[in-house]
Write an enzyme that holds these catalytic residues in place. Structure first.
Site, mmCIF file in Angstrom:
data_model
loop_
_atom_site.group_PDB
_atom_site.id
_atom_site.type_symbol
_atom_site.label_atom_id
_atom_site.label_comp_id
_atom_site.label_asym_id
_atom_site.label_seq_id
_atom_site.Cartn_x
_atom_site.Cartn_y
_atom_site.Cartn_z
ATOM 1 N N ALA A 9 -26.125 -22.413 -10.125
ATOM 2 C CA ALA A 9 -25.676 -23.213 -11.272
ATOM 3 C C ALA A 9 -26.644 -23.047 -12.432
ATOM 4 C CB ALA A 9 -25.588 -24.682 -10.874
ATOM 5 N N ASP A 10 -26.135 -23.079 -13.650
ATOM 6 C CA ASP A 10 -27.046 -23.156 -14.795
ATOM 7 C C ASP A 10 -27.091 -24.612 -15.258
ATOM 8 O OD1 ASP A 10 -24.797 -23.653 -16.329
ATOM 9 O OD2 ASP A 10 -24.715 -21.647 -17.193
ATOM 10 N N SER A 11 -27.900 -24.870 -16.285
ATOM 11 C CA SER A 11 -28.116 -26.272 -16.657
ATOM 12 C C SER A 11 -26.826 -26.940 -17.125
ATOM 13 C CB SER A 11 -29.196 -26.372 -17.728
ATOM 14 O OG SER A 11 -28.872 -25.538 -18.812
#
Ligand code: NAP
Lengths: 77, 246
Positions: free
Chosen positions: A35-37
């Site tokens: 996941a990214d932010s």
């Protein structure tokens, strides 16, 4: 509790488009599940809606793994 | 091209010269529009003029809470999530820095820049979920070139550009674009009052040899709001008759 785990897993699988068997409680969203932010913000939004709870910003920062999410949500619902 | 049928838009400063044209243009291209400003009667006149698909959502953008609630209010009036935000409202409190009061600086930053933050932020959740959105800030040539007597205004407009570039990077992967339109000199009730000498002076700095119209700005906004502009983000479109080529 078991119900919370299943619902959390379902959301994670859908949102992050990952294999269900990778979504174990120890899995971290960013390192293990890619996941990214922004994905994290979206996940938290999805949890908030699914469980009709509010997850404050301070808590969001501490939710790093599937287990963290399950733990927090279980305490609230 | 640039068809906005079925889309929803919120335009702030719709009671002003440029905002009114933006509202009309988006509406004419098929969008449902929520029009904002502080002058309720003026909003009602506009809504009447546009007919269906137009709604008045008054709001004082110097009030933080009211501003943060505006997008929700607009969505309620429109009966759908917001596709297009046009943050167009803006004010000036001109004066040389040596004489500028703290309050003049704060007021301009609050109405022009902080309201942009609040409005954009309150769009995010819905746009992220729908994986689409258009955020458009009306900045100014002055935000890029500077102008004596406008430290506050120029700071607020430059701030909008930096804000837009940053947000554009945050949300580009979700098909949300964030862009600015920077008008040069646009004919308005204010410029109508300039005397001949002042007008000649201004025109001498504009290669096109004339002032712009609200419709010139509205056309740029309609483009940025459209599906066709999906690959355009973090940019500032300068619409200024060649006054500055950036
Ligand atoms: N005209 C130009 O040459 C030019 C050049 C560069 C950039 N711009 C920018 O273009 C935008 C529109 O300018 P314009 O020429 O159309 O100006 P305008 O005719 O003076 O309109 C300003 C608009 O902002 C709204 N507004 C001001 N303070 C507000 C507040 N506290 N709360 C809510 N709304 C507020 C006004 O609404 P109410 O009157 O209803 O309060 C009005 O609709 C501005 O951001 C301006 O900086 C204009």
């Amino acid at each position: 509790m078991a119900d919370v785990i299943e619902r959390v897993k379902k959301i994670v699988v859908e949102r992050l488009e990952v294999e269900a068997d990778k979504v174990v409680e120890a899995a971290t969203f960013q390192e293990d599940l890619g996941a990214d932010s922004l994905d994290l913000v979206e996940l938290v939004m999805a949890f908030e809606e699914e469980f009709a709870i509010e997850i404050p910003d301070e808590v969001q920062e501490q939710i790093n793994s599937v287990g963290d999410a399950v733990k927090f949500i279980t305490e609230r619902v | 091209m640039f068809d906005l049928s079925g889309k929803t838009a919120l335009v702030t400063g719709a009671t002003g010269g440029i905002g009114g044209e933006i509202a009309k243009t988006l509406h004419a291209r098929g969008a449902s529009v929520a029009l904002s400003g502080t002058r309720k009667e003026k909003l009602d006149v506009l809504v009447e003029e546009l007919g269906e698909r137009a709604f008045a959502v008054p709001c004082n953008l110097s009030d933080a809470e009211e501003t943060s609630a505006l997008v929700g209010k607009a969505e309620e009036a429109l009966g759908a999530g917001l596709d297009i935000l046009v943050a167009n409202a803006g004010i000036t409190r001109d004066g040389l820095l040596m004489r500028m009061k703290e309050e003049d600086f704060e007021t301009v930053l609050n109405v022009n820049l902080q309201s942009y933050f609040r409005l954009a932020k309150s769009c995010m959740r819905g746009m992220m979920k729908r994986k689409s959105g258009r955020i458009i800030g009306i900045t100014s040539i002055v935000g890029v070139t500077g102008n004596p007597g406008q430290t506050n205004y120029a700071a607020s407009k430059a701030g909008m550009i930096g804000f837009s570039k940053s947000l554009a990077q945050e949300v580009a992967s979700r098909n949300i674009t964030v862009n600015c339109v920077a008008p040069g000199f646009i004919a308005s009730p204010m410029t109508d009052e300039l005397n001949e000498a002042q007008k000649t002076h201004i025109l001498s700095s504009i290669p096109a040899g004339k002032l712009g119209e609200g419709a010139d700005i509205a056309a740029a906004v309609a483009y940025l709001a459209s599906n066709e502009a999906g690959y355009m983000t973090g940019q500032t479109l300068h619409v200024n008759g060649g006054m500055a080529m950036l």
